[in-house]
Each structure stands twice: as structure tokens, then as C-alpha cells.
Motif scaffolding. Structure first.
Motif, PDB file in Angstrom:
ATOM      1  N   MET A   1       0.841  -1.190   0.000  1.00 37.76           N
ATOM      2  CA  MET A   1       0.000   0.000   0.000  1.00 37.76           C
ATOM      3  C   MET A   1       0.879   1.242   0.000  1.00 37.76           C
ATOM      4  N   VAL A   2       0.529   2.187  -0.813  1.00 43.20           N
ATOM      5  CA  VAL A   2       1.283   3.429  -0.923  1.00 43.20           C
ATOM      6  C   VAL A   2       0.752   4.417   0.111  1.00 43.20           C
ATOM      7  N   LYS A   3       1.681   5.020   0.880  1.00 45.02           N
ATOM      8  CA  LYS A   3       1.291   5.976   1.916  1.00 45.02           C
ATOM      9  C   LYS A   3       2.030   7.290   1.716  1.00 45.02           C
ATOM     10  N   ASN A   4       1.312   8.377   1.930  1.00 46.83           N
ATOM     11  CA  ASN A   4       1.929   9.695   1.938  1.00 46.83           C
ATOM     12  C   ASN A   4       2.379   9.966   3.377  1.00 46.83           C
ATOM     13  N   TYR A   5       3.677   9.879   3.622  1.00 47.59           N
ATOM     14  CA  TYR A   5       4.179  10.054   4.978  1.00 47.59           C
ATOM     15  C   TYR A   5       4.054  11.494   5.461  1.00 47.59           C
ATOM     16  N   MET A   6       3.912  12.436   4.552  1.00 46.17           N
ATOM     17  CA  MET A   6       3.661  13.811   4.974  1.00 46.17           C
ATOM     18  C   MET A   6       2.276  13.906   5.606  1.00 46.17           C
ATOM     19  N   GLU A   7       1.316  13.183   5.068  1.00 45.76           N
ATOM     20  CA  GLU A   7      -0.030  13.172   5.638  1.00 45.76           C
ATOM     21  C   GLU A   7      -0.010  12.544   7.032  1.00 45.76           C
ATOM     22  N   ILE A   8       0.746  11.484   7.198  1.00 49.94           N
ATOM     23  CA  ILE A   8       0.875  10.846   8.505  1.00 49.94           C
ATOM     24  C   ILE A   8       1.462  11.833   9.504  1.00 49.94           C
ATOM     25  N   LEU A   9       2.483  12.577   9.081  1.00 48.08           N
ATOM     26  CA  LEU A   9       3.128  13.557   9.955  1.00 48.08           C
ATOM     27  C   LEU A   9       2.175  14.695  10.312  1.00 48.08           C
ATOM     28  N   VAL A  10       1.424  15.193   9.341  1.00 46.01           N
ATOM     29  CA  VAL A  10       0.454  16.265   9.602  1.00 46.01           C
ATOM     30  C   VAL A  10      -0.593  15.793  10.617  1.00 46.01           C
ATOM     31  N   CYS A  11      -1.124  14.598  10.431  1.00 43.28           N
ATOM     32  CA  CYS A  11      -2.135  14.069  11.360  1.00 43.28           C
ATOM     33  C   CYS A  11      -1.558  13.920  12.767  1.00 43.28           C
ATOM     34  N   GLU A  12      -0.334  13.437  12.853  1.00 48.94           N
ATOM     35  CA  GLU A  12       0.298  13.245  14.159  1.00 48.94           C
ATOM     36  C   GLU A  12       0.477  14.572  14.899  1.00 48.94           C
ATOM     37  N   ILE A  13       0.986  15.567  14.206  1.00 48.14           N
ATOM     38  CA  ILE A  13       1.221  16.862  14.843  1.00 48.14           C
ATOM     39  C   ILE A  13      -0.102  17.550  15.166  1.00 48.14           C
ATOM     40  N   LEU A  14      -1.062  17.452  14.279  1.00 52.39           N
ATOM     41  CA  LEU A  14      -2.376  18.051  14.538  1.00 52.39           C
ATOM     42  C   LEU A  14      -2.999  17.438  15.790  1.00 52.39           C
ATOM     43  N   ASN A  15      -2.871  16.146  15.966  1.00 49.56           N
ATOM     44  CA  ASN A  15      -3.391  15.488  17.176  1.00 49.56           C
ATOM     45  C   ASN A  15      -2.663  15.966  18.426  1.00 49.56           C
ATOM     46  N   ASN A  28     -15.001  18.717  10.594  1.00 51.09           N
ATOM     47  CA  ASN A  28     -14.933  19.498   9.355  1.00 51.09           C
ATOM     48  C   ASN A  28     -13.805  20.525   9.412  1.00 51.09           C
ATOM     49  N   TYR A  29     -13.674  21.231  10.540  1.00 52.02           N
ATOM     50  CA  TYR A  29     -12.606  22.219  10.679  1.00 52.02           C
ATOM     51  C   TYR A  29     -11.245  21.540  10.701  1.00 52.02           C
ATOM     52  N   SER A  30     -11.175  20.406  11.384  1.00 53.15           N
ATOM     53  CA  SER A  30      -9.932  19.647  11.450  1.00 53.15           C
ATOM     54  C   SER A  30      -9.503  19.192  10.049  1.00 53.15           C
ATOM     55  N   ASN A  31     -10.442  18.701   9.272  1.00 46.49           N
ATOM     56  CA  ASN A  31     -10.146  18.282   7.900  1.00 46.49           C
ATOM     57  C   ASN A  31      -9.747  19.457   7.020  1.00 46.49           C
ATOM     58  N   ASP A  32     -10.371  20.612   7.240  1.00 48.60           N
ATOM     59  CA  ASP A  32      -9.992  21.811   6.485  1.00 48.60           C
ATOM     60  C   ASP A  32      -8.540  22.188   6.765  1.00 48.60           C
ATOM     61  N   VAL A  33      -8.163  22.151   8.035  1.00 49.23           N
ATOM     62  CA  VAL A  33      -6.785  22.484   8.414  1.00 49.23           C
ATOM     63  C   VAL A  33      -5.815  21.491   7.781  1.00 49.23           C
ATOM     64  N   LYS A  34      -6.133  20.207   7.850  1.00 49.01           N
ATOM     65  CA  LYS A  34      -5.273  19.181   7.233  1.00 49.01           C
ATOM     66  C   LYS A  34      -5.131  19.417   5.740  1.00 49.01           C
ATOM     67  N   SER A  35      -6.238  19.692   5.075  1.00 54.28           N
ATOM     68  CA  SER A  35      -6.216  19.893   3.622  1.00 54.28           C
ATOM     69  C   SER A  35      -5.353  21.081   3.227  1.00 54.28           C
ATOM     70  N   ILE A  36      -5.535  22.185   3.922  1.00 55.33           N
ATOM     71  CA  ILE A  36      -4.761  23.389   3.608  1.00 55.33           C
ATOM     72  C   ILE A  36      -3.278  23.140   3.847  1.00 55.33           C
ATOM     73  N   ALA A  37      -2.947  22.537   4.978  1.00 55.44           N
ATOM     74  CA  ALA A  37      -1.546  22.264   5.296  1.00 55.44           C
ATOM     75  C   ALA A  37      -0.927  21.324   4.260  1.00 55.44           C
ATOM     76  N   LEU A  38      -1.639  20.247   3.930  1.00 49.65           N
ATOM     77  CA  LEU A  38      -1.098  19.282   2.972  1.00 49.65           C
ATOM     78  C   LEU A  38      -0.942  19.867   1.576  1.00 49.65           C
ATOM     79  N   PRO A  43       4.359  16.149  -0.965  1.00 52.71           N
ATOM     80  CA  PRO A  43       4.055  14.778  -0.568  1.00 52.71           C
ATOM     81  C   PRO A  43       5.352  13.998  -0.377  1.00 52.71           C
ATOM     82  N   MET A  44       5.302  12.974   0.447  1.00 59.28           N
ATOM     83  CA  MET A  44       6.499  12.162   0.684  1.00 59.28           C
ATOM     84  C   MET A  44       6.124  10.690   0.643  1.00 59.28           C
ATOM     85  N   TYR A  45       6.628  10.011  -0.386  1.00 62.60           N
ATOM     86  CA  TYR A  45       6.411   8.578  -0.558  1.00 62.60           C
ATOM     87  C   TYR A  45       7.773   7.900  -0.546  1.00 62.60           C
TER      88      TYR A  45
END
Length: 83
Positions: A1-15, A28-38, A43-45
């Protein structure tokens, strides 16, 4: 499975910082913040021959964490202006 490790990092720090921003409890606000940041981060694969240790090193890299935190804070500012 292909993973974007930048997304994993963003989710970790946001939490990690969610407690300081009560509005982020709204998914919804949390997803908006993730989307804008990403959208503002590259991306990092990883190739299949990269070890788990190297992937973990990416997640723990201090400079990357600072850059991601900066983008998350910028995204939070954008989202809160539009609440």
C-alpha cells in the motif's frame, strides 16, 4: 500500500496540538486544516526497499516537524478567519 508520509506527519502533529484549539474537535474544521496544510507541503512517498527505520526517522525529523507545524498554524489562521 502506498502511503503519503507527509499526511501521517500532519495528522500526528495536529493530534498533538488539538487541545490548544477547541474548534478542531469539529471534524470538518480539522479536515480543512489538514487539507490546507497538505496542499502547502510536498508529498512524501518511500520506495519499497526503504526500511521502517528510515520512514520513522522522517516522522521524527525535527526540521520536518517544525515545517509541518508552521503550515498547520498557517492553516489554522486561515480556517479561523472563515469561521
Amino acid at each position: 500500500m502506498v502511503k503519503n508520509y507527509m499526511e501521517i506527519l500532519v495528522c500526528e502533529i495536529l493530534n498533538e496540538i488539538k487541545e490548544g484549539y477547541p474548534f478542531l474537535k469539529n471534524i470538518n474544521y480539522s479536515n480543512d486544516v489538514k487539507s490546507i496544510a497538505l496542499n502547502n507541503l510536498p508529498p512524501m512517498y518511500f520506495l519499497s526497499n526503504i526500511s521502517e527505520g528510515e520512514k520513522k526517522a522522517f516522522i521524527l525529523d525535527r526540521q520536518k516537524r517544525i515545517a509541518v507545524l508552521s503550515e498547520i498554524i498557517s492553516a489554522i489562521n486561515i480556517v479561523t478567519k472563515n469561521l
